[in-house]
Design an enzyme around this catalytic site. Structure first.
Site, short mmCIF file in Angstrom:
data_model
loop_
_atom_site.label_atom_id
_atom_site.label_comp_id
_atom_site.label_asym_id
_atom_site.label_seq_id
_atom_site.Cartn_x
_atom_site.Cartn_y
_atom_site.Cartn_z
N ASP A 164 0.28 -1.51 0.19
CA ASP A 164 -0.28 0.30 -0.03
C ASP A 164 0.60 1.11 0.13
O ASP A 164 1.60 1.53 0.88
CB ASP A 164 -1.06 0.26 0.98
CG ASP A 164 -2.09 0.67 0.96
OD1 ASP A 164 -1.99 1.47 0.18
OD2 ASP A 164 -2.92 1.69 2.18
N HIS A 165 0.64 2.45 -1.05
CA HIS A 165 1.39 3.40 -0.93
C HIS A 165 2.70 3.34 -1.46
O HIS A 165 3.61 3.79 -0.26
CB HIS A 165 1.15 4.84 0.25
CG HIS A 165 -0.43 4.92 -0.10
ND1 HIS A 165 -0.96 6.10 -0.47
CD2 HIS A 165 -1.58 4.40 0.79
CE1 HIS A 165 -2.11 6.11 -0.34
NE2 HIS A 165 -2.22 5.45 0.94
N ASP A 182 2.63 5.20 -5.26
CA ASP A 182 1.79 6.30 -5.33
C ASP A 182 2.67 7.29 -5.32
O ASP A 182 3.60 7.58 -4.55
CB ASP A 182 1.95 6.71 -3.84
CG ASP A 182 0.87 7.49 -3.52
OD1 ASP A 182 1.03 8.73 -3.96
OD2 ASP A 182 0.65 7.79 -2.32
N HIS A 203 -8.40 10.31 3.68
CA HIS A 203 -7.74 9.11 4.19
C HIS A 203 -8.50 9.44 6.09
O HIS A 203 -7.76 10.33 6.34
CB HIS A 203 -6.26 9.18 4.18
CG HIS A 203 -5.88 8.23 3.02
ND1 HIS A 203 -5.50 9.28 1.72
CD2 HIS A 203 -5.87 7.19 2.96
CE1 HIS A 203 -4.79 8.61 0.97
NE2 HIS A 203 -5.58 7.51 0.98
N GLY A 204 -8.57 8.59 6.32
CA GLY A 204 -8.89 8.73 8.37
C GLY A 204 -10.58 9.65 8.09
O GLY A 204 -11.23 8.86 7.31
N GLY A 229 -11.81 4.42 2.32
CA GLY A 229 -12.94 3.82 2.06
C GLY A 229 -13.75 4.17 4.12
O GLY A 229 -14.32 5.18 3.44
N THR A 283 -8.93 2.73 8.23
CA THR A 283 -8.98 3.46 10.73
C THR A 283 -10.43 2.57 10.55
O THR A 283 -10.85 2.86 12.05
CB THR A 283 -9.44 5.07 9.84
OG1 THR A 283 -8.51 5.91 9.61
CG2 THR A 283 -10.47 5.41 11.07
#
Ligand code: 13P
Length: 291
Positions: free
Chosen positions: A78-79, A100, A174-175, A204, A227
């Site tokens: 991820d990222h 990313d 995000h978050g 999400g 999160t």
């Protein structure tokens, strides 16, 4: 069985469902993913941030792959940041890596993604890239509009890079959101109609069930979740830590001993909270009973 992420996402696109991609980082979270996927007969994507150990997580995923060979899953970085991190994830046996470069200028994003695609494809590993920029929830109101993905750029980006799936910015972050999440469903619809690869939604959590279900319906195939599953796990841990009683296996149905949970039982309770939240999202995205 571990599969290239591209294959899982192509199947999701054909079937009109989304695949949950929770962030995992240890034995408990990886096991919880396999248990949820096995219970619901859903495919799953394990998203691993480099900082959580690509070699460690790859070994854990391989362990659970042997135990539950029927579960279709992808293991995705991820990222991905520095070049070395991404190459190490490929070396560790990931079936997908995200590079990313979403905060870089377009030309630089294209060049660096192309380089990773060349390496990853040589060993059958898929590549995810991001165009436009999904920011952080605390800066949502200030950064949302500037980050949205542009259709024309998305088309040329996919053609130039040969990337396997594209993370798009359509109004998530995000978050925890500062303000109300507001998604651009029309933009998403245009993107899914014209961009020839599966689409990924980052951020999400906190977006709301209605928004996420609609995003999947319109054309998202992978939904990243950190999160919400993490908070659900933390809440279950808190409850376990506060509990003064545990049920004893083998005791009568309603019998309790006045004993606090030990560390192992507490960790298991946290993992169960993580798993329950993940199952909620798998059902919401329509990925149940897909194998
Ligand atoms: P959330 O924490 O908002 O779910 O974002 C997760 C994510 O997009 C990881 O890449």
């Amino acid at each position: 069985m571990m599969r290239p992420m591209r294959e899982l996402l192509e199947e999701a696109k054909k079937g009109g469902y989304g695949i949950a991609a929770p962030n995992v980082f240890n034995r408990e979270t990886i096991e919880a993913c396999f248990l949820a996927a096995r219970k619901l007969h859903a495919p799953i994507i394990l998203d691993v941030a480099y900082i959580h150990g690509v070699y460690e997580c790859a070994d854990l995923a391989r362990f659970y792959e042997k135990r539950y060979p029927e579960v279709p899953f992808a293991l995705n970085l991820d990222h991905g940041g520095p070049y070395e991190h991404i190459v190490r994830a490929i070396h560790a046996g990931f079936s997908s890596v995200m590079i990313d470069r979403s905060t870089c200028p377009y030309a630089q994003n294209v060049e660096e993604v192309k380089e990773i695609v060349k390496i990853a494809h040589a060993v059958g590993c898929s590549v995810e890239a991001e165009l436009g920029h999904v920011g952080q929830g605390f800066e949502y109101e200030e950064t949302r509009d500037a980050g949205l993905t542009k259709l024309e750029e998305a088309l040329s980006f996919v053609e130039e890079t040969d990337v396997d799936c594209l993370a798009v910015a359509v109004g998530t972050s995000h978050g925890v959101y500062k303000g109300e999440p507001h998604l651009e469903f029309e933009l998403l619809d245009q993107l899914q109609k014209e961009v020839p690869v599966p689409l990924v939604l980052h951020g999400g959590s906190g977006t709301g069930d209605d928004n996420l279900a609609r995003a999947v319906k319109v054309g998202i195939q992978k939904v990243n979740l950190n999160t919400d599953v993490s908070e659900a796990g933390k809440q279950a841990l808190r409850e376990a830590l506060a509990s003064t009683e545990i049920k004893v296996a083998g005791a009568g149905k309603d019998e309790f001993t006045p004993k606090k949970m030990n560390m192992q039982q507490t960790c298991m309770a946290g993992a169960a909270g993580f798993q329950a939240q993940l199952e909620h999202y798998m059902k919401l995205f329509g990925s149940e009973n897909r194998w």
